[in-house]
Write a protein that holds these residues in place. Sequence first.
Motif, short mmCIF file in Angstrom:
data_model
loop_
_atom_site.label_atom_id
_atom_site.label_comp_id
_atom_site.label_asym_id
_atom_site.label_seq_id
_atom_site.Cartn_x
_atom_site.Cartn_y
_atom_site.Cartn_z
N VAL A 88 6.63 -9.71 -14.32
CA VAL A 88 6.56 -8.34 -14.82
C VAL A 88 7.68 -7.50 -14.22
O VAL A 88 8.38 -6.77 -14.93
N MET A 89 7.86 -7.58 -12.90
CA MET A 89 8.89 -6.79 -12.24
C MET A 89 10.29 -7.21 -12.67
O MET A 89 11.18 -6.38 -12.88
N ALA A 90 10.51 -8.53 -12.83
CA ALA A 90 11.81 -9.02 -13.25
C ALA A 90 12.14 -8.54 -14.66
O ALA A 90 13.29 -8.16 -14.95
N ALA A 91 11.15 -8.53 -15.56
CA ALA A 91 11.37 -8.04 -16.92
C ALA A 91 11.68 -6.55 -16.92
O ALA A 91 12.58 -6.08 -17.63
N LEU A 92 10.95 -5.79 -16.11
CA LEU A 92 11.18 -4.34 -16.05
C LEU A 92 12.56 -4.03 -15.50
O LEU A 92 13.32 -3.23 -16.08
N LEU A 93 12.93 -4.65 -14.39
CA LEU A 93 14.24 -4.37 -13.79
C LEU A 93 15.36 -4.94 -14.63
O LEU A 93 16.43 -4.35 -14.74
N GLY A 94 15.13 -6.12 -15.24
CA GLY A 94 16.16 -6.67 -16.12
C GLY A 94 16.43 -5.78 -17.31
O GLY A 94 17.58 -5.63 -17.74
N GLY A 95 15.39 -5.16 -17.85
CA GLY A 95 15.55 -4.29 -19.01
C GLY A 95 16.14 -2.94 -18.70
O GLY A 95 16.51 -2.20 -19.61
N LEU A 96 16.26 -2.60 -17.42
CA LEU A 96 16.76 -1.28 -17.05
C LEU A 96 18.02 -1.34 -16.20
O LEU A 96 18.67 -0.32 -15.99
N PHE A 147 14.49 4.51 -31.76
CA PHE A 147 14.96 3.13 -31.81
C PHE A 147 15.37 2.66 -30.42
O PHE A 147 15.08 1.52 -30.03
N ALA A 148 16.06 3.52 -29.66
CA ALA A 148 16.47 3.16 -28.31
C ALA A 148 15.26 2.86 -27.43
O ALA A 148 15.26 1.89 -26.66
N LEU A 149 14.24 3.70 -27.54
CA LEU A 149 13.03 3.49 -26.74
C LEU A 149 12.32 2.20 -27.18
O LEU A 149 11.86 1.42 -26.33
N ALA A 150 12.25 1.98 -28.49
CA ALA A 150 11.61 0.76 -28.99
C ALA A 150 12.37 -0.48 -28.54
O ALA A 150 11.76 -1.50 -28.18
N LYS A 151 13.69 -0.40 -28.51
CA LYS A 151 14.48 -1.56 -28.06
C LYS A 151 14.26 -1.80 -26.58
O LYS A 151 14.23 -2.96 -26.12
N THR A 152 14.10 -0.73 -25.80
CA THR A 152 13.80 -0.89 -24.37
C THR A 152 12.47 -1.59 -24.17
O THR A 152 12.35 -2.52 -23.36
N VAL A 153 11.46 -1.15 -24.91
CA VAL A 153 10.14 -1.79 -24.83
C VAL A 153 10.24 -3.25 -25.26
O VAL A 153 9.64 -4.15 -24.65
N ALA A 154 11.02 -3.51 -26.32
CA ALA A 154 11.19 -4.88 -26.81
C ALA A 154 11.90 -5.75 -25.76
O ALA A 154 11.56 -6.93 -25.60
N ALA A 155 12.88 -5.18 -25.05
CA ALA A 155 13.60 -5.93 -24.02
C ALA A 155 12.65 -6.37 -22.91
O ALA A 155 12.63 -7.53 -22.50
N VAL A 156 11.83 -5.42 -22.44
CA VAL A 156 10.87 -5.75 -21.38
C VAL A 156 9.82 -6.73 -21.91
O VAL A 156 9.44 -7.70 -21.23
N GLY A 157 9.35 -6.49 -23.14
CA GLY A 157 8.37 -7.39 -23.74
C GLY A 157 8.91 -8.79 -23.91
O GLY A 157 8.20 -9.78 -23.65
N LEU A 158 10.17 -8.92 -24.36
CA LEU A 158 10.77 -10.24 -24.51
C LEU A 158 10.89 -10.94 -23.16
O LEU A 158 10.65 -12.15 -23.05
N GLY A 159 11.25 -10.17 -22.13
CA GLY A 159 11.34 -10.75 -20.80
C GLY A 159 10.00 -11.33 -20.35
O GLY A 159 9.93 -12.45 -19.84
N MET A 160 8.94 -10.56 -20.54
CA MET A 160 7.62 -11.05 -20.14
C MET A 160 7.17 -12.21 -21.03
O MET A 160 6.54 -13.17 -20.54
#
Length: 342
Positions: A88-96, A147-160
């Motif tokens: 979870v933390m890796a996906a969050l930090l990777g996406g940001l 769209f930018a916010l949705a892509k951010t959520v998608a990035a974290v979601g894909l990581g997880m």
Amino acid sequence: MADTTTQAIPTWRNRIDGAWLFSVSLVVLVALFDRGQLIPTLSFAAKALAGTAPFILFAVFAVAYLKATGAENLLARAFEGNPARMIVMAALLGGLSPFCSCEVIPFIAALLAVGAPLGAVMAFWLASPLMDPAMFAITTGAISPEFALAKTVAAVGLGMFGGFGTLLLANTPVFANPLRDKPQVGGCCGVKQPFSARPVWTFWQDPVRIATFKSTALENGVFLLKWLTLAYVVEALMVNYIPANLIANVLGGNGLGTVILGAVVGMPAYLNGYAAAPLVAELLDQGMSNGAAMSFMIAGGVSSIPAAIAVWALVKPRVFAAYLGFALSGSVLAGMVWQITG
């Protein structure tokens, strides 16, 4: 004489950036074959750049600040604790995180060498190329904040998605002994012990960090300018020469097929997230579906050359294939969710 010529050619080529060369080449072709469109093309690109300028400036200074303070050192904390928390933390930090592959490669190599769970590493790898402060600002300006916010959520979601998928399949042959025999621990930044120091938020008290701020701002400013210039020149040509109904017929509609097609086209055709944003904005205006736009950007970002090289350099081909598999299936899922909710 022959030796001089042979040595001069690589030097000449190395001095010319491919993105600038491509932009100039497109403008020259328009001038040669359709001179009436030259001024409209240049005007379109200039106006688009001017409209995006506030987002470019914000992105440049935000990344420079984070780089000068050493905020990338916070990444190491994502890989401490139990495996689920790490993912979870890796996906969050990777996406940001706003940091380059040449720093990520030695960092990840060191983690893998000491036995960090591959699931957490996979989560970081999948999320990292998809979003950062600069890309969020450019996507907001070119497409929309939603769209930018949705892509951010998608990035974290894909990581997880990829991280937990890897964790569940950790004992299968696909993920057994994942490292190459000699993983490439080096990087173009010359980082020997990456992310090992504490951040210094008041960086202006340190001359070295001030120099880092200036150099990072300049490098990112030039980087964004060259890729967005190319993107807006291509966008101008799309407006003039590609019929809107063609895009609408191929990538329009609300079906699963358009979302899958967006992902499949995005994987090999992607430039980078900064150049892709204005191009996707134009495709949306011409009839591309929301879901196809999202799957295109997610699949393309993960499979882009810098992101893919970072994975290929360290792990065996079967793990790299799993990385691409997570990217493709996750991008289609993200596209379908955005198709319904966007």
